[in-house]
Scaffold this motif. Structure first.
Motif, PDB file in Angstrom:
ATOM      1  N   ILE A  37      -2.395 -16.122  -1.766  1.00  0.00           N
ATOM      2  CA  ILE A  37      -3.197 -15.241  -0.916  1.00  0.00           C
ATOM      3  C   ILE A  37      -3.437 -13.920  -1.640  1.00  0.00           C
ATOM      4  CG2 ILE A  37      -3.381 -14.138   1.350  1.00  0.00           C
ATOM      5  CD1 ILE A  37      -0.567 -16.237   1.467  1.00  0.00           C
ATOM      6  N   ASP A  38      -4.697 -13.597  -1.842  1.00  0.00           N
ATOM      7  CA  ASP A  38      -5.088 -12.302  -2.391  1.00  0.00           C
ATOM      8  C   ASP A  38      -5.375 -11.383  -1.214  1.00  0.00           C
ATOM      9  OD1 ASP A  38      -6.079 -13.243  -5.357  1.00  0.00           O
ATOM     10  OD2 ASP A  38      -6.200 -11.071  -5.091  1.00  0.00           O
ATOM     11  N   ILE A  39      -4.777 -10.199  -1.219  1.00  0.00           N
ATOM     12  CA  ILE A  39      -4.996  -9.239  -0.128  1.00  0.00           C
ATOM     13  C   ILE A  39      -5.454  -7.927  -0.763  1.00  0.00           C
ATOM     14  CG2 ILE A  39      -3.885  -7.984   1.761  1.00  0.00           C
ATOM     15  CD1 ILE A  39      -1.638 -10.412   1.163  1.00  0.00           C
ATOM     16  N   TRP A  40      -6.489  -7.303  -0.194  1.00  0.00           N
ATOM     17  CA  TRP A  40      -6.872  -5.983  -0.697  1.00  0.00           C
ATOM     18  C   TRP A  40      -7.510  -5.151   0.405  1.00  0.00           C
ATOM     19  CZ3 TRP A  40      -9.449 -10.437  -1.610  1.00  0.00           C
ATOM     20  CH2 TRP A  40     -10.843 -10.481  -1.619  1.00  0.00           C
ATOM     21  N   GLU A  41      -7.205  -3.851   0.364  1.00  0.00           N
ATOM     22  CA  GLU A  41      -7.771  -2.910   1.341  1.00  0.00           C
ATOM     23  C   GLU A  41      -7.933  -1.551   0.674  1.00  0.00           C
ATOM     24  OE1 GLU A  41      -5.307  -1.674   4.625  1.00  0.00           O
ATOM     25  OE2 GLU A  41      -3.470  -1.737   3.455  1.00  0.00           O
ATOM     26  N   THR A  42      -8.561  -0.618   1.360  1.00  0.00           N
ATOM     27  CA  THR A  42      -8.724   0.729   0.793  1.00  0.00           C
ATOM     28  C   THR A  42      -7.502   1.572   1.113  1.00  0.00           C
ATOM     29  OG1 THR A  42      -9.688   1.781   2.749  1.00  0.00           O
ATOM     30  CG2 THR A  42     -11.215   0.623   1.261  1.00  0.00           C
ATOM     31  N   ASP A  43      -7.427   2.750   0.504  1.00  0.00           N
ATOM     32  CA  ASP A  43      -6.414   3.724   0.901  1.00  0.00           C
ATOM     33  C   ASP A  43      -6.905   4.448   2.163  1.00  0.00           C
ATOM     34  OD1 ASP A  43      -8.281   5.618   0.094  1.00  0.00           O
ATOM     35  OD2 ASP A  43      -7.169   6.267  -1.668  1.00  0.00           O
ATOM     36  N   SER A  44      -6.184   5.459   2.589  1.00  0.00           N
ATOM     37  CA  SER A  44      -6.515   6.128   3.858  1.00  0.00           C
ATOM     38  C   SER A  44      -7.825   6.909   3.781  1.00  0.00           C
ATOM     39  CB  SER A  44      -5.386   7.084   4.255  1.00  0.00           C
ATOM     40  OG  SER A  44      -5.276   8.117   3.277  1.00  0.00           O
ATOM     41  N   GLU A  84      -3.311   4.649 -12.076  1.00  0.00           N
ATOM     42  CA  GLU A  84      -2.277   4.179 -13.008  1.00  0.00           C
ATOM     43  C   GLU A  84      -2.104   2.663 -12.959  1.00  0.00           C
ATOM     44  OE1 GLU A  84       1.148   6.509 -12.092  1.00  0.00           O
ATOM     45  OE2 GLU A  84       0.189   8.339 -12.823  1.00  0.00           O
ATOM     46  N   GLY A  85      -2.488   2.057 -11.862  1.00  0.00           N
ATOM     47  CA  GLY A  85      -2.313   0.607 -11.729  1.00  0.00           C
ATOM     48  C   GLY A  85      -2.830   0.181 -10.385  1.00  0.00           C
ATOM     49  N   PRO A  86      -2.704  -1.120 -10.071  1.00  0.00           N
ATOM     50  CA  PRO A  86      -3.223  -1.600  -8.789  1.00  0.00           C
ATOM     51  C   PRO A  86      -2.445  -1.018  -7.604  1.00  0.00           C
ATOM     52  CG  PRO A  86      -1.991  -3.325  -9.941  1.00  0.00           C
ATOM     53  CD  PRO A  86      -2.114  -2.187 -10.893  1.00  0.00           C
ATOM     54  N   ASP A  87      -3.115  -0.780  -6.509  1.00  0.00           N
ATOM     55  CA  ASP A  87      -2.462  -0.384  -5.251  1.00  0.00           C
ATOM     56  C   ASP A  87      -3.346  -0.856  -4.097  1.00  0.00           C
ATOM     57  OD1 ASP A  87      -0.590   0.608  -3.541  1.00  0.00           O
ATOM     58  OD2 ASP A  87      -0.873   2.716  -4.061  1.00  0.00           O
ATOM     59  N   GLN A  88      -2.760  -0.961  -2.931  1.00  0.00           N
ATOM     60  CA  GLN A  88      -3.452  -1.510  -1.763  1.00  0.00           C
ATOM     61  C   GLN A  88      -3.994  -2.910  -2.052  1.00  0.00           C
ATOM     62  OE1 GLN A  88      -2.692   2.293  -1.381  1.00  0.00           O
ATOM     63  NE2 GLN A  88      -4.725   2.216  -2.282  1.00  0.00           N
ATOM     64  N   PHE A 110       3.719  -8.714   5.131  1.00  0.00           N
ATOM     65  CA  PHE A 110       3.813  -7.568   4.210  1.00  0.00           C
ATOM     66  C   PHE A 110       3.594  -6.276   4.975  1.00  0.00           C
ATOM     67  CE2 PHE A 110      -0.797  -6.924   4.169  1.00  0.00           C
ATOM     68  CZ  PHE A 110      -1.282  -8.191   4.483  1.00  0.00           C
ATOM     69  N   LYS A 111       3.845  -5.190   4.279  1.00  0.00           N
ATOM     70  CA  LYS A 111       3.670  -3.857   4.877  1.00  0.00           C
ATOM     71  C   LYS A 111       2.510  -3.173   4.172  1.00  0.00           C
ATOM     72  CE  LYS A 111       8.583  -3.884   5.812  1.00  0.00           C
ATOM     73  NZ  LYS A 111       9.922  -3.471   5.335  1.00  0.00           N
ATOM     74  N   ALA A 112       1.533  -2.778   4.948  1.00  0.00           N
ATOM     75  CA  ALA A 112       0.336  -2.157   4.364  1.00  0.00           C
ATOM     76  C   ALA A 112       0.008  -0.903   5.167  1.00  0.00           C
ATOM     77  CB  ALA A 112      -0.807  -3.159   4.396  1.00  0.00           C
ATOM     78  N   ILE A 113      -1.237  -0.503   5.180  1.00  0.00           N
ATOM     79  CA  ILE A 113      -1.638   0.635   6.022  1.00  0.00           C
ATOM     80  C   ILE A 113      -2.802   0.177   6.911  1.00  0.00           C
ATOM     81  CG2 ILE A 113      -0.838   2.431   4.433  1.00  0.00           C
ATOM     82  CD1 ILE A 113      -3.705   2.783   3.452  1.00  0.00           C
ATOM     83  N   ALA A 173       0.858  -1.188   0.000  1.00  0.00           N
ATOM     84  CA  ALA A 173       0.000   0.000   0.000  1.00  0.00           C
ATOM     85  C   ALA A 173       0.890   1.232   0.000  1.00  0.00           C
ATOM     86  CB  ALA A 173      -0.899  -0.012   1.228  1.00  0.00           C
ATOM     87  N   HIS A 174       0.677   2.105  -0.971  1.00  0.00           N
ATOM     88  CA  HIS A 174       1.608   3.218  -1.148  1.00  0.00           C
ATOM     89  C   HIS A 174       1.009   4.573  -0.830  1.00  0.00           C
ATOM     90  CE1 HIS A 174       3.140  -0.183  -3.535  1.00  0.00           C
ATOM     91  NE2 HIS A 174       4.313   0.243  -3.115  1.00  0.00           N
ATOM     92  N   ASP A 175      -0.162   4.615  -0.217  1.00  0.00           N
ATOM     93  CA  ASP A 175      -0.792   5.892   0.121  1.00  0.00           C
ATOM     94  C   ASP A 175       0.036   6.587   1.210  1.00  0.00           C
ATOM     95  OD1 ASP A 175      -2.345   7.983   0.936  1.00  0.00           O
ATOM     96  OD2 ASP A 175      -4.124   6.783   1.407  1.00  0.00           O
ATOM     97  N   PRO A 176       0.643   7.743   0.915  1.00  0.00           N
ATOM     98  CA  PRO A 176       1.503   8.399   1.913  1.00  0.00           C
ATOM     99  C   PRO A 176       0.716   8.875   3.138  1.00  0.00           C
ATOM    100  CG  PRO A 176       1.182   9.810  -0.020  1.00  0.00           C
ATOM    101  CD  PRO A 176       0.573   8.488  -0.356  1.00  0.00           C
ATOM    102  N   ASP A 177      -0.601   9.019   2.991  1.00  0.00           N
ATOM    103  CA  ASP A 177      -1.415   9.454   4.136  1.00  0.00           C
ATOM    104  C   ASP A 177      -1.874   8.279   5.001  1.00  0.00           C
ATOM    105  OD1 ASP A 177      -1.229  12.101   3.336  1.00  0.00           O
ATOM    106  OD2 ASP A 177      -2.971  11.909   2.004  1.00  0.00           O
ATOM    107  N   GLY A 178      -1.620   7.057   4.563  1.00  0.00           N
ATOM    108  CA  GLY A 178      -2.022   5.889   5.345  1.00  0.00           C
ATOM    109  C   GLY A 178      -1.067   5.670   6.518  1.00  0.00           C
ATOM    110  N   GLU A 179      -1.575   5.128   7.604  1.00  0.00           N
ATOM    111  CA  GLU A 179      -0.710   4.839   8.754  1.00  0.00           C
ATOM    112  C   GLU A 179      -0.061   3.472   8.541  1.00  0.00           C
ATOM    113  OE1 GLU A 179      -2.643   4.806  12.576  1.00  0.00           O
ATOM    114  OE2 GLU A 179      -0.704   4.751  13.627  1.00  0.00           O
TER     115      GLU A 179
END
Lengths: 329, 329
Positions: A156-163, A175-179, A193-196, A129-135
């Motif tokens: 394992i498929d993992i998905w979450e929202t941004d912040s 531009e492409g997949p994230d989170q 893994f590292k997420a938010i 997850a690359h959202d800079p505002d995410g914790e």
């Protein structure tokens, strides 16, 4: 079809009382016994619903136009019918029926409309997850079978929202997949893994499903959660999610997904973990031990549950491709 | 909605057995009692359907994608959800419930997806179908009430296909309405016009509903018919059609619309009629005497039928805007 080939008795003079049996009769020509059974039950319930409610022509039209609008707002990345199924509790119900879990295994929950097949394969330790505002949040998990043995090479498929509470596919200009990512468990059944930190968010409410929720005086929020989907040959497909305990929407999830066994407390990364996983000490931490069921265990439990349900219905049934159909027509 | 404003008990740990009551519970916040009742029954039937069939995740997804495709093919002039309702017998059922007819009055039947609001007002004697390949047909009708008194100034919508079995709206390049008109009965309750002999035709079968019929081994034909819709203040709205007796699809109408009382024999114009109505002697003739019911008669009958149905359900109900809702929650 030539009318002379029609083999059902004449259908004419259909009334409130005889139409159901006659529609079932003409549909009984269907060569697929499972489809025939499903159609039979759809027709029975649809007609019973209309008879019980004394559905008016205006209400019927309102319903059809509602369903039309649900279909018309769907796109490649928006599935409003899944959302409708979610808010009516059907999605959770179908998951419970199709993927029964023995007590010691990880429970399933709703898929939701935001899984995509775009996620990239990421090795253990990836930042997904690359959202800079995410914790930032470190996620450490392992996967075992019901005997406590690690399961390696699970997809394992993992998905979450941004912040802000939006999935990548909800952004027109993305531009492409994230989170989201696809990972694989290692020899010890570990994946990390590292997420938010997940946040609560409204399900898409600018469409017909959102308007329905307003009419029902229901809110459209889901409590903070992260989705997981597990696949490995020989094991029952597991669609689940982890929920943050204490979320304001914990007990009123718009799509009924929360289960006690899937609630987690957000932890804190200690000094040793910080060093080992290369993250800041004191940052947020999610840990969870997933337990998968074999396909064999699952299908036995599914058939056992189905048998009990069929007996309760008092109808003689048999199994066909693992699913019940009436014993005879 | 602030989560603190949620007034229903906590919803968590929902299972095959408790989800239905809990979804009904959260929907019970709906302030409209009729909508609340309708949603309650939808949730009950939808869930019972899934439980009875042990609906699989794949079947659930197939169903949702089917409904999506039904919605997506709809346009201003194509209503695939009405078509789906038609082929499942729901349309005829709803018409029967909402417009009950005392024995001496004209029975209703399915509206179908091809009524349009484009038809032009035409005086008695108009030619309403201009297809040069159609077989000319004189149509002489009158409208009476159940006491046999003529009803004047009834607005009558009439529509039929061209000789190829297509309605005007099915042609992409059409210039305006054809094979349809809005007429008004005269002082003697008479209306008459020049049209073409109806032909059997397939309902639109290039979409998801057509594909469903193929899977069910059902044909997609409707027997030859002409649609009529009657409106006058004080009288119950009548949607009906006249069917040609002896049509090859008379007893297997894809949408279940045929009733004996609506079957007609195609007649022949005699010399006197030819002169009076300015048509060729020997050309085809349709005559019919329609009988309308007053709104009062109809609503009394509707409530009486509803009461009987409610009693059979064993649930204490009351009427709200003429429609049943549960007596108390």
């Amino acid at each position: 079809m030539d009318p002379s080939e029609v083999t059902v008795p004449p259908l004419k003079n259909l009334t409130i009382d005889n139409i159901t049996d006659n529609v079932k009769l003409i549909n009984s020509q269907c060569p697929n016994p499972r489809m025939k059974y499903i159609l039979e039950r759809i027709v029975q319930h649809l007609h019973d619903f209309a008879r019980e409610t004394r559905l008016s022509h205006d209400e019927w039209m309102t319903g059809l136009l509602f369903l039309t609008s649900v279909g018309q707002i769907c796109t490649d990345v928006r599935q409003e019918f899944i959302l409708l199924s979610d808010i009516l509790g059907l999605s959770l119900l179908v998951d419970s029926i199709d993927h029964p879990k023995p007590p010691q295994s990880t429970e399933g929950t709703v898929l939701g409309p935001f899984h995509s097949h775009e996620a990239e394969v990421a090795p253990n330790g990836s930042i997904i997850a690359h959202d800079p505002d995410g914790e930032p949040c470190l996620v450490l998990c392992d996967i075992k079978d019901t005997d406590g043995k690690p399961i390696s090479d699970v997809k394992i498929d993992i998905w979450e929202t941004d912040s802000k509470g939006f999935y990548d596919v909800q952004y027109a200009g993305r531009e492409g997949p994230d989170q989201r990512a696809v990972m694989h468990s290692d020899k010890e059944g570990v994946f990390w893994f590292k997420a938010i930190v997940p946040v609560p968010y409204p399900i898409p409410h600018d469409g017909p499903v959102g308007k329905l929720l307003v009419q029902l005086k229901r809110h459209c929020y889901r409590p903070s959660h992260m989705h997981f989907m597990f696949e490995k040959k020989g094991y029952d497909h597991l669609i689940t999610a982890l929920y943050l305990r204490g979320d304001p929407y914990e007990t009123s999830d718009a799509v009924f997904g929360v289960k006690d066994s899937l609630l987690i407390d957000l932890g804190t990364v200690d000094a040793e973990q910080a060093k080992k996983y290369d993250v800041k000490e004191g940052s947020k931490l999610i840990t969870y031990k997933f337990v998968l069921v074999t396909e064999d265990e699952s299908s036995k439990l599914r058939e056992k549950n189905a048998m009990a349900a069929m007996e309760a219905q008092g109808r003689k049934m048999k199994f066909w491709n693992g699913l019940p159909i009436p014993e005879q027509d």
